[in-house]
Design an enzyme around this catalytic site. Structure first.
Site, PDB file in Angstrom:
ATOM      1  N   CYS A   1       0.839  -1.197   0.000  1.00 44.83           N
ATOM      2  CA  CYS A   1       0.000   0.000   0.000  1.00 44.83           C
ATOM      3  C   CYS A   1       0.875   1.248   0.000  1.00 44.83           C
ATOM      4  O   CYS A   1       1.528   1.538  -0.995  1.00 44.83           O
ATOM      5  CB  CYS A   1      -0.969  -0.047   1.176  1.00 44.83           C
ATOM      6  SG  CYS A   1      -2.292   1.171   1.044  1.00 44.83           S
TER       7      CYS A   1
ATOM      8  N   ASP B   1      -9.823  -3.049  -6.504  1.00 44.96           N
ATOM      9  CA  ASP B   1      -9.274  -2.036  -5.604  1.00 44.96           C
ATOM     10  C   ASP B   1     -10.087  -0.749  -5.737  1.00 44.96           C
ATOM     11  O   ASP B   1     -10.176  -0.174  -6.822  1.00 44.96           O
ATOM     12  CB  ASP B   1      -7.809  -1.779  -5.953  1.00 44.96           C
ATOM     13  CG  ASP B   1      -7.066  -1.007  -4.876  1.00 44.96           C
ATOM     14  OD1 ASP B   1      -7.650  -0.057  -4.317  1.00 44.96           O
ATOM     15  OD2 ASP B   1      -5.901  -1.348  -4.607  1.00 44.96           O
TER      16      ASP B   1
ATOM     17  N   HIS C   1      -8.230  -4.106  -2.620  1.00 43.28           N
ATOM     18  CA  HIS C   1      -7.012  -3.531  -2.069  1.00 43.28           C
ATOM     19  C   HIS C   1      -6.584  -4.345  -0.848  1.00 43.28           C
ATOM     20  O   HIS C   1      -7.406  -4.922  -0.151  1.00 43.28           O
ATOM     21  CB  HIS C   1      -7.285  -2.080  -1.667  1.00 43.28           C
ATOM     22  CG  HIS C   1      -6.059  -1.328  -1.255  1.00 43.28           C
ATOM     23  ND1 HIS C   1      -5.151  -0.848  -2.166  1.00 43.28           N
ATOM     24  CD2 HIS C   1      -5.590  -0.972  -0.034  1.00 43.28           C
ATOM     25  CE1 HIS C   1      -4.177  -0.218  -1.530  1.00 43.28           C
ATOM     26  NE2 HIS C   1      -4.423  -0.286  -0.231  1.00 43.28           N
TER      27      HIS C   1
END
Length: 291
Positions: free
Chosen positions: A172, A229, A261
């Site tokens: 991330c 995502d 995600h």
């Protein structure tokens, strides 16, 4: 409740009173590549890697303006190991990140996870994601992070690492950093970026994003992304793929069509075992071939 559902009550509990309104919070989340459905909701992890046979623990790395705390793991008594820098999410170097280090150590790497927010604050002490995004993340400059990672790479040589075999992986927030570091350090040999943001508006602390430096990559990067995502549009992923192809860079991007995600984060409801295990297998193959 379904893992992809965020009820009004759950959502409201994430908002700091009188500081970030609902629309502002959603906008900030989207801008930084996060999705409400994948916020951390449990302290335990699905995967637990023990430290038997490992030299693992905390230390500090001297930088120009302070001692950078790090977690590291390697096979005990080993030397000349390939080095992997493990880059945190916005939540810091918590148990999931430490476990990733131990997993890599058991595969023969010296893994180092630096606390890259140590100057700005400790995310584990904050009540919710909105506080982290408002009070810590915007203050962390890319230049600072690049310098800290350079310091970690140098420090690795004193802990049994082989500085000529250097890799990086991040998740991330750390996925974005992985791409940037591949454009920063000519000594890097490989990177694996897990669902890192690729584009966005520039700022003083973040003057460029991965798509801006695609032609400058010194090392091949494997990008692992989720087709579902909510924070990283597939258009951005395809634009990054086109940019590295146009630059003739030997990097690769894999998209898992059904993954959200943070599909590797085994302490969140976003975790997807099949995609996470495939991504991990690809990471090990990528590093083995490049280092």
């Amino acid at each position: 409740m379904d893992a992809h559902d965020t009820s009004t009550t759950e959502f409201d509990s994430l908002l700091p009173a009188a500081r970030v309104d609902r629309r502002g919070f959603v906008t900030t989340i989207a801008a930084t590549g996060f999705a409400l459905a994948v916020l951390p909701v449990q302290a335990s992890t699905v995967i637990s890697t023990d430290a038997r046979g490992l030299d693992a623990g905390t230390s500090t790395v001297q930088t120009a303006d302070g001692k950078l705390p790090v977690y590291f793991a390697r096979v005990a008594g080993s030397d000349k190991l390939p080095v992997v820098l493990v880059i945190q999410e916005i939540f810091g170097v918590h148990e999931h990140i430490r476990d990733v280090c131990r997993r890599l150590a058991k595969q023969g790497y010296l893994a180092i996870a630096p606390e890259l927010f140590f100057r700005q604050g400790d995310p584990s002490k904050l009540e919710n994601v909105a506080d982290i995004l408002s009070s810590i993340v915007p203050k962390v400059s890319d230049a600072q992070v690049m310098a800290d990672l350079d310091a970690c790479a140098e420090w690795a040589a004193t802990k049994g690492g082989d500085a000529s075999r250097l890799a990086i992986t991040g998740f991330c927030w750390g996925g974005r950093i992985t791409w940037l570091y591949a454009a920063h350090n000519p000594k890097l040999k490989a990177g694996v970026a897990w669902y890192g943001r690729l584009d966005g508006a520039p700022s003083d602390n973040q003057p460029a994003h991965p798509i801006d430096v695609a032609a400058q990559l010194h090392a091949p990067v494997l990008g692992l992304y989720g087709g579902q995502d909510q924070g990283i549009p597939l258009d951005d992923v395809e634009a990054m793929r086109a940019a590295i192809d146009a630059a003739g860079k030997p990097s690769e991007i894999i998209v898992y069509p059904d993954a959200p995600h943070a599909f590797h984060a085994d302490y969140r409801p976003s975790y997807r075992q099949t995609e996470a295990e495939d991504g991990w297998k690809r990471l090990l193959e990528w590093f083995s071939a490049k280092l």
